[in-house]
Enzyme design. Structure first.
Site, PDB file in Angstrom:
ATOM      1  N   HIS A  31      -7.437   0.798  -6.152  1.00  0.00           N
ATOM      2  CA  HIS A  31      -7.656   0.058  -4.884  1.00  0.00           C
ATOM      3  C   HIS A  31      -8.427  -1.231  -5.206  1.00  0.00           C
ATOM      4  O   HIS A  31      -9.580  -1.400  -4.814  1.00  0.00           O
ATOM      5  CB  HIS A  31      -8.430   0.947  -3.909  1.00  0.00           C
ATOM      6  CG  HIS A  31      -8.413   0.445  -2.497  1.00  0.00           C
ATOM      7  ND1 HIS A  31      -7.601  -0.580  -2.061  1.00  0.00           N
ATOM      8  CD2 HIS A  31      -9.133   0.848  -1.396  1.00  0.00           C
ATOM      9  CE1 HIS A  31      -7.821  -0.793  -0.774  1.00  0.00           C
ATOM     10  NE2 HIS A  31      -8.736   0.048  -0.350  1.00  0.00           N
TER      11      HIS A  31
ATOM     12  N   ARG B   9       0.870  -1.187   0.000  1.00  0.00           N
ATOM     13  CA  ARG B   9       0.000   0.000   0.000  1.00  0.00           C
ATOM     14  C   ARG B   9       0.899   1.227   0.000  1.00  0.00           C
ATOM     15  O   ARG B   9       1.787   1.347   0.848  1.00  0.00           O
ATOM     16  CB  ARG B   9      -0.896   0.055   1.227  1.00  0.00           C
ATOM     17  CG  ARG B   9      -1.479   1.466   1.400  1.00  0.00           C
ATOM     18  CD  ARG B   9      -2.519   1.610   2.444  1.00  0.00           C
ATOM     19  NE  ARG B   9      -3.744   0.954   2.045  1.00  0.00           N
ATOM     20  CZ  ARG B   9      -4.936   1.260   2.552  1.00  0.00           C
ATOM     21  NH1 ARG B   9      -5.055   2.220   3.447  1.00  0.00           N
ATOM     22  NH2 ARG B   9      -6.003   0.605   2.168  1.00  0.00           N
TER      23      ARG B   9
ATOM     24  N   ARG C 223     -13.857  -7.240   3.431  1.00  0.00           N
ATOM     25  CA  ARG C 223     -12.464  -7.029   3.018  1.00  0.00           C
ATOM     26  C   ARG C 223     -11.622  -8.250   3.391  1.00  0.00           C
ATOM     27  O   ARG C 223     -10.774  -8.696   2.636  1.00  0.00           O
ATOM     28  CB  ARG C 223     -11.861  -5.783   3.703  1.00  0.00           C
ATOM     29  CG  ARG C 223     -12.492  -4.448   3.377  1.00  0.00           C
ATOM     30  CD  ARG C 223     -12.389  -4.078   1.919  1.00  0.00           C
ATOM     31  NE  ARG C 223     -11.045  -4.203   1.372  1.00  0.00           N
ATOM     32  CZ  ARG C 223     -10.000  -3.400   1.639  1.00  0.00           C
ATOM     33  NH1 ARG C 223     -10.147  -2.375   2.445  1.00  0.00           N
ATOM     34  NH2 ARG C 223      -8.804  -3.599   1.089  1.00  0.00           N
TER      35      ARG C 223
ATOM     36  N   ASP D 275     -16.866   7.966  -1.338  1.00  0.00           N
ATOM     37  CA  ASP D 275     -15.552   7.852  -0.698  1.00  0.00           C
ATOM     38  C   ASP D 275     -15.152   9.255  -0.258  1.00  0.00           C
ATOM     39  O   ASP D 275     -15.773  10.245  -0.669  1.00  0.00           O
ATOM     40  CB  ASP D 275     -14.546   7.277  -1.732  1.00  0.00           C
ATOM     41  CG  ASP D 275     -13.134   7.115  -1.179  1.00  0.00           C
ATOM     42  OD1 ASP D 275     -12.975   7.041   0.060  1.00  0.00           O
ATOM     43  OD2 ASP D 275     -12.186   7.056  -1.988  1.00  0.00           O
TER      44      ASP D 275
ATOM     45  N   CYS E 281     -16.346   2.711   1.244  1.00  0.00           N
ATOM     46  CA  CYS E 281     -15.180   1.854   1.510  1.00  0.00           C
ATOM     47  C   CYS E 281     -14.599   2.102   2.896  1.00  0.00           C
ATOM     48  O   CYS E 281     -13.895   1.246   3.418  1.00  0.00           O
ATOM     49  CB  CYS E 281     -14.112   2.082   0.438  1.00  0.00           C
ATOM     50  SG  CYS E 281     -13.611   3.804   0.283  1.00  0.00           S
TER      51      CYS E 281
ATOM     52  N   GLN F  69     -10.448  -3.655  -2.644  1.00  0.00           N
ATOM     53  CA  GLN F  69     -11.703  -3.103  -2.108  1.00  0.00           C
ATOM     54  C   GLN F  69     -12.887  -3.496  -2.993  1.00  0.00           C
ATOM     55  O   GLN F  69     -13.982  -3.780  -2.507  1.00  0.00           O
ATOM     56  CB  GLN F  69     -11.589  -1.579  -2.017  1.00  0.00           C
ATOM     57  CG  GLN F  69     -12.856  -0.884  -1.551  1.00  0.00           C
ATOM     58  CD  GLN F  69     -13.190  -1.128  -0.090  1.00  0.00           C
ATOM     59  OE1 GLN F  69     -12.324  -0.975   0.761  1.00  0.00           O
ATOM     60  NE2 GLN F  69     -14.429  -1.504   0.210  1.00  0.00           N
TER      61      GLN F  69
HETATM   62  N1  NVA Z   1      -9.607   7.290  -1.666  1.00  0.00           N
HETATM   63  C1  NVA Z   1      -9.258   6.900  -0.327  1.00  0.00           C
HETATM   64  C2  NVA Z   1      -9.545   5.455  -0.131  1.00  0.00           C
HETATM   65  C3  NVA Z   1      -9.307   4.950   1.277  1.00  0.00           C
HETATM   66  C4  NVA Z   1      -9.606   3.487   1.420  1.00  0.00           C
HETATM   67  C5  NVA Z   1      -7.789   7.210  -0.061  1.00  0.00           C
HETATM   68  O1  NVA Z   1      -6.954   6.916  -0.919  1.00  0.00           O
HETATM   69  O2  NVA Z   1      -7.482   7.761   0.998  1.00  0.00           O
HETATM   70  N1   CP Z   2     -11.140   0.727   2.853  1.00  0.00           N
HETATM   71  C1   CP Z   2      -9.850   0.675   3.204  1.00  0.00           C
HETATM   72  O1   CP Z   2      -8.952   0.405   2.414  1.00  0.00           O
HETATM   73  O2   CP Z   2      -9.631   0.934   4.515  1.00  0.00           O
HETATM   74  P1   CP Z   2      -8.196   1.112   5.194  1.00  0.00           P
HETATM   75  O3   CP Z   2      -7.606   2.393   4.637  1.00  0.00           O
HETATM   76  O4   CP Z   2      -8.496   1.199   6.669  1.00  0.00           O
HETATM   77  O5   CP Z   2      -7.344  -0.066   4.840  1.00  0.00           O
END
Ligand code: NVA
Ligand code: CP
Length: 292
Positions: free
Chosen positions: A114, A87, A278, A209, A250, A117
């Protein structure tokens, strides 16, 4: 068996107290440049449930991209670990890990995508509606972030009509929309990108989101100013003209921005099923790509 079906099977087994052994003897690296609750815990628990060993490598724990190139780190980790989750920020980092490590690499979120997800979202929709094909899915908010991009890919591949409601300045890249138009043609659905909130009509799913993704915190004021008409609220729900519409997120959520507190709480059961899913879907991804 597809990944969503495999996840449903693993979920049913877990509810009966049955876990597996398919990752026995496997060591899995979990690289996190950005924070995470759901993704980190899903990889950790999914791995342990299947008899594997997860190792968390946070931003300050390893040299990745600071003192050592990603290419070299990939070649080191690939000799010690059987699989790597990443990540982080640049999508090119996860591509480099995949190119040089020689082991399966899973994208746990980048600035652009992502994908894991989406599997949880599809499983949740399957649980809610019994089938996926033919549903209408509307995403409201930042239409060019990692979630919008991956949802557009996932939904159009599965034959689900996909709509992005967003101001023009936050529309996805034209190349990605064209790619997804191709998927939509193959699977028999449509893809629409519009700034007209009324296009929420007929939605089976409304999804949103955060308005500022991780790393974009300085954009908060401008995003609130342009995204307010795209907030998921009771007024938007009424515009669907349906009484069976569900709302998904999400997480994490910023209530009062992309979704109102009352709508969030009304659909909390679905949203937290989605969060739980998840784990089942990420487990399925590891089992399918690395399991014995
Ligand atoms: N768009 C958000 C998704 C978090 C799961 C981010 O990248 O922070
Ligand atoms: N939805 C999601 O990816 O959550 P986290 O950022 O907590 O992993």
């Amino acid at each position: 068996m597809g990944l969503v079906e495999l996840a449903a099977d693993l979920k049913a087994k877990k509810k009966q107290g049955i876990t597996g052994n398919s990752l026995k003897g496997k060591n899995i690296a979990l690289i996190f440049e950005k924070p995470s609750t759901r993704t980190r815990c899903s990889f950790t628990i999914g791995c342990i449930d299947e008899g594997g060993h997860p190792e968390y490598l946070g931003q300050d724990d390893i040299q990745l991209g600071h003192k050592e190139s990603i290419k070299d780190t990939a070649r080191v980790l690939g000799r010690m670990f059987d699989g790597i989750e990443f990540r982080g920020f640049k999508h090119s980092s996860v591509e480099a890990l995949a190119q040089y490590s020689g082991v399966p690499v899973w994208n746990g979120l980048t600035d652009d995508y992502h994908p894991t997800q989406i599997l949880a979202d599809l499983l949740t929709m399957k649980e809610q509606f019994g089938q996926l094909k033919g549903l209408k899915f509307v995403y409201a908010g930042d239409g060019r972030n990692n979630m919008a991009n991956s949802l557009m890919i996932g939904m159009t591949k599965m034959g689900i009509d996909f709509v992005i409601l967003a101001p023009k300045s936050l529309w996805p890249k034209e190349e990605l929309v064209s790619l997804c138009e191709g998927y939509a043609k193959e699977s028999g659905c449509s893809v629409t990108v519009t700034d007209d909130v009324n296009k929420v009509e007929g939605a089976d799913v409304i999804y949103t989101d955060v308005w500022c993704s991780m790393g974009e915190e300085d954009k908060a004021a401008e995003r609130v100013a342009i995204l307010k008409p795209y907030q998921v609220n009771e007024e938007m729900l009424k515009k669907t003209g349906k009484d069976r519409t569900i709302v998904m997120h999400c997480l994490p959520a910023v209530k009062g921005n992309e979704i109102t507190e009352d709508v969030f709480e009304k659909y909390a059961d679905v949203i937290f099923d989605e969060a739980e899913n998840r784990m089942h879907t990420i487990k399925a991804v590891m089992v399918a790509t690395l399991g014995e």
